[in-house]
Design a protein around this motif. Sequence first.
Motif, PDB file in Angstrom:
ATOM      1  N   GLU A 780      24.717 -24.009  11.936  1.00  0.00           N
ATOM      2  CA  GLU A 780      23.392 -23.418  11.870  1.00  0.00           C
ATOM      3  C   GLU A 780      23.301 -22.193  12.767  1.00  0.00           C
ATOM      4  O   GLU A 780      22.710 -21.191  12.420  1.00  0.00           O
ATOM      5  N   LYS A 781      23.898 -22.297  13.957  1.00  0.00           N
ATOM      6  CA  LYS A 781      23.806 -21.203  14.916  1.00  0.00           C
ATOM      7  C   LYS A 781      24.606 -19.999  14.467  1.00  0.00           C
ATOM      8  O   LYS A 781      24.208 -18.864  14.620  1.00  0.00           O
ATOM      9  N   ASP A 782      25.812 -20.239  13.930  1.00  0.00           N
ATOM     10  CA  ASP A 782      26.694 -19.131  13.598  1.00  0.00           C
ATOM     11  C   ASP A 782      27.019 -19.219  12.103  1.00  0.00           C
ATOM     12  O   ASP A 782      27.806 -20.060  11.679  1.00  0.00           O
ATOM     13  N   GLN A 783      26.387 -18.327  11.296  1.00  0.00           N
ATOM     14  CA  GLN A 783      26.494 -18.427   9.842  1.00  0.00           C
ATOM     15  C   GLN A 783      27.916 -18.211   9.344  1.00  0.00           C
ATOM     16  O   GLN A 783      28.283 -18.640   8.264  1.00  0.00           O
ATOM     17  N   SER A 784      28.780 -17.545  10.164  1.00  0.00           N
ATOM     18  CA  SER A 784      30.130 -17.261   9.679  1.00  0.00           C
ATOM     19  C   SER A 784      31.019 -18.508   9.706  1.00  0.00           C
ATOM     20  O   SER A 784      32.117 -18.502   9.185  1.00  0.00           O
ATOM     21  N   LEU A 785      30.532 -19.592  10.350  1.00  0.00           N
ATOM     22  CA  LEU A 785      31.352 -20.805  10.437  1.00  0.00           C
ATOM     23  C   LEU A 785      31.049 -21.719   9.267  1.00  0.00           C
ATOM     24  O   LEU A 785      29.892 -21.876   8.859  1.00  0.00           O
ATOM     25  N   LYS A 786      32.112 -22.300   8.676  1.00  0.00           N
ATOM     26  CA  LYS A 786      31.910 -23.310   7.648  1.00  0.00           C
ATOM     27  C   LYS A 786      32.978 -24.382   7.801  1.00  0.00           C
ATOM     28  O   LYS A 786      34.177 -24.107   7.647  1.00  0.00           O
ATOM     29  N   PHE A 787      32.553 -25.550   8.234  1.00  0.00           N
ATOM     30  CA  PHE A 787      33.505 -26.638   8.458  1.00  0.00           C
ATOM     31  C   PHE A 787      33.606 -27.532   7.248  1.00  0.00           C
ATOM     32  O   PHE A 787      32.640 -27.705   6.515  1.00  0.00           O
ATOM     33  N   CYS A 788      34.773 -28.106   7.058  1.00  0.00           N
ATOM     34  CA  CYS A 788      34.934 -29.088   5.989  1.00  0.00           C
ATOM     35  C   CYS A 788      34.740 -30.472   6.589  1.00  0.00           C
ATOM     36  O   CYS A 788      35.584 -30.974   7.306  1.00  0.00           O
ATOM     37  N   LEU A 789      33.549 -31.072   6.302  1.00  0.00           N
ATOM     38  CA  LEU A 789      33.240 -32.412   6.800  1.00  0.00           C
ATOM     39  C   LEU A 789      33.357 -33.385   5.643  1.00  0.00           C
ATOM     40  O   LEU A 789      32.708 -33.217   4.620  1.00  0.00           O
ATOM     41  N   GLU A 790      34.141 -34.402   5.817  1.00  0.00           N
ATOM     42  CA  GLU A 790      34.458 -35.298   4.704  1.00  0.00           C
ATOM     43  C   GLU A 790      33.209 -35.912   4.105  1.00  0.00           C
ATOM     44  O   GLU A 790      33.032 -35.950   2.888  1.00  0.00           O
ATOM     45  N   GLU A 791      32.309 -36.361   4.940  1.00  0.00           N
ATOM     46  CA  GLU A 791      31.129 -37.060   4.445  1.00  0.00           C
ATOM     47  C   GLU A 791      30.238 -36.139   3.606  1.00  0.00           C
ATOM     48  O   GLU A 791      29.554 -36.560   2.698  1.00  0.00           O
ATOM     49  N   ARG A 792      30.279 -34.898   3.966  1.00  0.00           N
ATOM     50  CA  ARG A 792      29.353 -33.971   3.314  1.00  0.00           C
ATOM     51  C   ARG A 792      30.002 -33.246   2.144  1.00  0.00           C
ATOM     52  O   ARG A 792      29.435 -33.150   1.064  1.00  0.00           O
TER      53      ARG A 792
END
Length: 905
Positions: A780-792
């Motif tokens: 949310e804070k840094d729009q350039s970050l995108k993590f791959c979260l298994e649950e989501r």
Amino acid sequence: MRLHLPYRIYFFWGLWPHWILCTSSTNKCTVRHEEADCSHLKLTEIPNDLPVNITTLNLSHNQLRRLPPANFTRYNQLTILDGGFNSISKFEPELCQNLPWLKILNLQHNELSHVSDTTFAFCLNLTELHLRSNSIQKIENNPFKNQKNLIVLDLSHNGLSSTKLGTHLQLENLQELILSNNKIRALRSEEFDFLGNSSLQKLELSSNQIKEFSPGCFHAIGKLFGLSLNNVQLGPSLTEKLCLELSSTSIQNLSLSNIQLYRTSNMTFSGLQQTNLTMLNLSHNNLNVMGNNSFVWLSHLKYFFLEYNNIQHLSSHSFYGLSNVRYLNLKRSFTKQGISLASLPQIDDFSFQWLKCLEYLNMEDNNLPGIKSNMFTGLVNLRYLILSNSFTSLQTLTNETFSSLAHSPLLLFNLTKNKISKIESGAFSWLGHLKVLDLGLNEIGQELTGQEWRGLENIYEIYLSYNKYLQLTSNSFALVPSLQRLMLRRVALRNLENSPSPFSPLHNLTILDLSNNNIANINDELLKGLEKLEILDLQHNNLARLWKHANPGGPVHFLKGLSHLHILNLESNGFDEIPVKVFKDLFELKSINLGLNNLNVLPPSVFDDQVSLKFLNLQKNLITSVEKNVFGPVFKNLSDLDMSFNPFDCTCESIAWFVNWINQTHTNISELSRHYLCNTPPQYHGFPVMLFDTSSCKDSAPFELLFMISTSMILIFIIVVLLIHLEGWRISFYWNVSVHRVLGFKEIDGQSEKFEYTAYIIHAHKDRDWVWEHFSSMEEKDQSLKFCLEERDFEAGVLGLEAIVNSIKRSRKIIFVITQHLLKDPLCKRFKVHHAVQQAIEQNLDSIILIFLEEIPDYKLNHALCLRRGMFKSHCILNWPVQRERINAFHHKLQVALGSRNLVH
Ligand SMILES: *[C@@H]1O[C@H](CO)[C@@H](O)[C@H](O)[C@H]1NC(C)=O
Ligand SMILES: *[C@@H]1O[C@H](CO)[C@@H](O)[C@H](O)[C@H]1NC(C)=O
Ligand SMILES: *[C@@H]1O[C@H](CO)[C@@H](O)[C@H](O)[C@H]1NC(C)=O
Ligand SMILES: *[C@@H]1O[C@H](CO)[C@@H](O)[C@H](O)[C@H]1NC(C)=O
Ligand SMILES: *[C@@H]1O[C@H](CO)[C@@H](O)[C@H](O)[C@H]1NC(C)=O
Ligand SMILES: *[C@@H]1O[C@H](CO)[C@@H](O)[C@H](O)[C@H]1NC(C)=O
Ligand SMILES: *[C@@H]1O[C@H](CO)[C@@H](O)[C@H](O)[C@H]1NC(C)=O
Ligand SMILES: *[C@@H]1O[C@H](CO)[C@@H](O)[C@H](O)[C@H]1NC(C)=O
């Protein structure tokens, strides 16, 4: 490493003559205060350069032929001159003129054969004149008439045939006249007339061949208090004559040792009735028959020496009349001959009943058959009784054995070496005053129920060492709580692990000796409550197991609570481990002996509480290195250290601190150069540790090049072997990495558009809440970050393996959220981690980021996931902070790690 030895020797030789020059120019006399010692120097001349104010000059054991008076004018302050053991044949009277203060003149072992009236005429202040071992055969006129202050005159070992030293009264202050070992055959009154005004404390006439005592001979002497006639073959009848001559003299001390007095009768000493004789020595006489009432005349006698005789029978009247004797020595007094009972010496009941004042009785080393029921009856003042090795065999001590001592206020009772095999209940119940009981070196083998000591209400020390076997119970010492010293060395102690401990009643115990018992089993209660214990001997046992970490239940801390312990001996116990807290709180320890064990590495801080230690013994262990964190505190106040015969490793890490300490300490370390030798490295095997040059530990000087080249080969080899052994994983890991590089896997960092995710998060299922909370908030804070979260990001949470692989491939980085859960999560363990690492190897190492939510040791990490911290760059390893205020810093670090280019530098 540089060896200084040759330089040091050279240095010393260079220094030596200088030092001589500084003190005195031509001789090697030592001068301390006003005393000059010139003995044993082969001098033929009198040194002429000693300080003029010396008062004592020792010239003995030289080769002087004269003592020329002129050469002594310089030393006119002398009060003591020792010219003994030279070759002086003439004494010049003027010497005493030059030495007006001379008090003691020693000329023994010279070649004087003649002394005349003038010889000592000017020696007015002499108090002692020693002329022993010269060759003076005859004294004419009055050579000693001016020695009004003389106290001691020694003329022994000359050739004198008479006691006559002058023709008229003189030597009125003489106290000791020593005439032993001459050729005197008769004592005549006219030959003692010159002593008419003297009162002699000691007239020494031993080792002459005296055959005659003329009437009144001793009465010619002013007063005679002491007479020695040892080694004069008097025999019974001349002895009787002698005593008659001594009648009514002031004689107090009479020594008649070795005069062949093989029997005494009721008349032998009758002449002494009119004296106040207090000391009589009849030792070494082969005395065989001691007639009844022999000593009835000696009612003033206090000290009676009868040792080394051959007495066959002591009857009830042998000692009749000795009512004042305090000290009686009967060591080896009785016959030794024969082994049959009939030829054994016999002591009748009531023999000692007359000795009402006797305090000390020594009967050691005899061959007596046994103790009779009234043997010691009547010794109502006896305090010290020594019966060591007195009996052929005492065997069992019953409650009756010592009944004859019931009225003796015994303080010390020595019963060693009597073949005692058993002590029955109440054996010492008669001895309520006893303080010291010595039962050592017997053959006692029994269980100690405690009743053995019944009645010993004041006992202070029991010595039981060197017996056959002793089985303890909890009550073994319950009746002797006053005990302060207990010696149980080499008695095959059994049942020490009793609970409560056999020693628990002994609150006042200060010394406990349990050495040489092969003890292997004790518990931590054994010494519990012995708060006053100061000396503990546990050497030569088998206690090693108790201190091992692997001991079931952990190491046994049997020294716990001994807060007053001063001396602790643990030598020879096979110890190869010391628990770190084992000496804790032993603040008063002065001495620890851990020699002859198998100690190699001592834990840091093990001696930290031993700040007042004076003696530390670690000799003959397996110690290779002496390091500051172990020995720093304990070495501070040490006065003696013994670490000899250890296999020291002479390298900077192991020994440099020790060598530096040795060089500046005042602690005694004996045999430093001979018994402290390097064992390793090989080329210094056998070199003294003290020659190790610590300066090479700071900088490597050029002269060491040769050494370094020769050793570096070996070192490299060792390092390689070690590396393969310890760091094999790292090698194979980087090998893998390199292989992939070489096979042409390109750096893929440039094609970042290929990546869909900034990072793929690998975590345990149980940690999903934490992951969700933190990573989604970062997004949310840094729009350039995108993590791959298994649950989501996986459809309906289906964790297809292929989906995982694809997602990992599409992520630029892989983040491990490491917790204990992750280590146990089976899917992560087997599959995800393996795949991630595989990709990282292909891609490169910076692509993995480890986030530790809790402290996980490296070996666990390796064990569970085959990962090690060492595989990754330090900026890729992050720890989740405990303190809230550091969370911002953590986020910053994580961003740095995520942004870092995937590169192997
Ligand atoms: C005594 O002193 C003289 C002169 O100093 C010297 O020649 C002589 O050797 C000395 N004699 C002895 C025995 O010392
Ligand atoms: C004796 O003489 C030495 C020097 O020769 C001096 O140092 C020392 O103090 C003197 N001793 C006395 C008691 O005068
Ligand atoms: C030594 O003897 C002389 C003469 O008898 C006397 O005057 C002097 O006091 C004595 N000195 C000592 C120290 O006794
Ligand atoms: C013995 O001692 C007593 C008292 O001390 C004394 O009166 C007596 O003279 C002494 N006897 C001899 C012979 O010295
Ligand atoms: C000494 O002993 C003998 C017998 O052996 C006896 O006749 C004599 O009376 C005794 N003398 C004294 C003084 O006791
Ligand atoms: C010695 O012990 C026996 C039993 O062993 C007992 O009958 C006797 O009374 C005891 N004697 C004394 C003096 O204690
Ligand atoms: C007992 O006697 C032996 C032999 O003389 C001796 O070694 C030991 O020290 C003595 N014990 C005591 C307590 O004096
Ligand atoms: C132990 O020692 C203390 C102090 O010296 C003393 O008061 C006490 O009586 C002793 N205990 C025994 C049982 O002797």
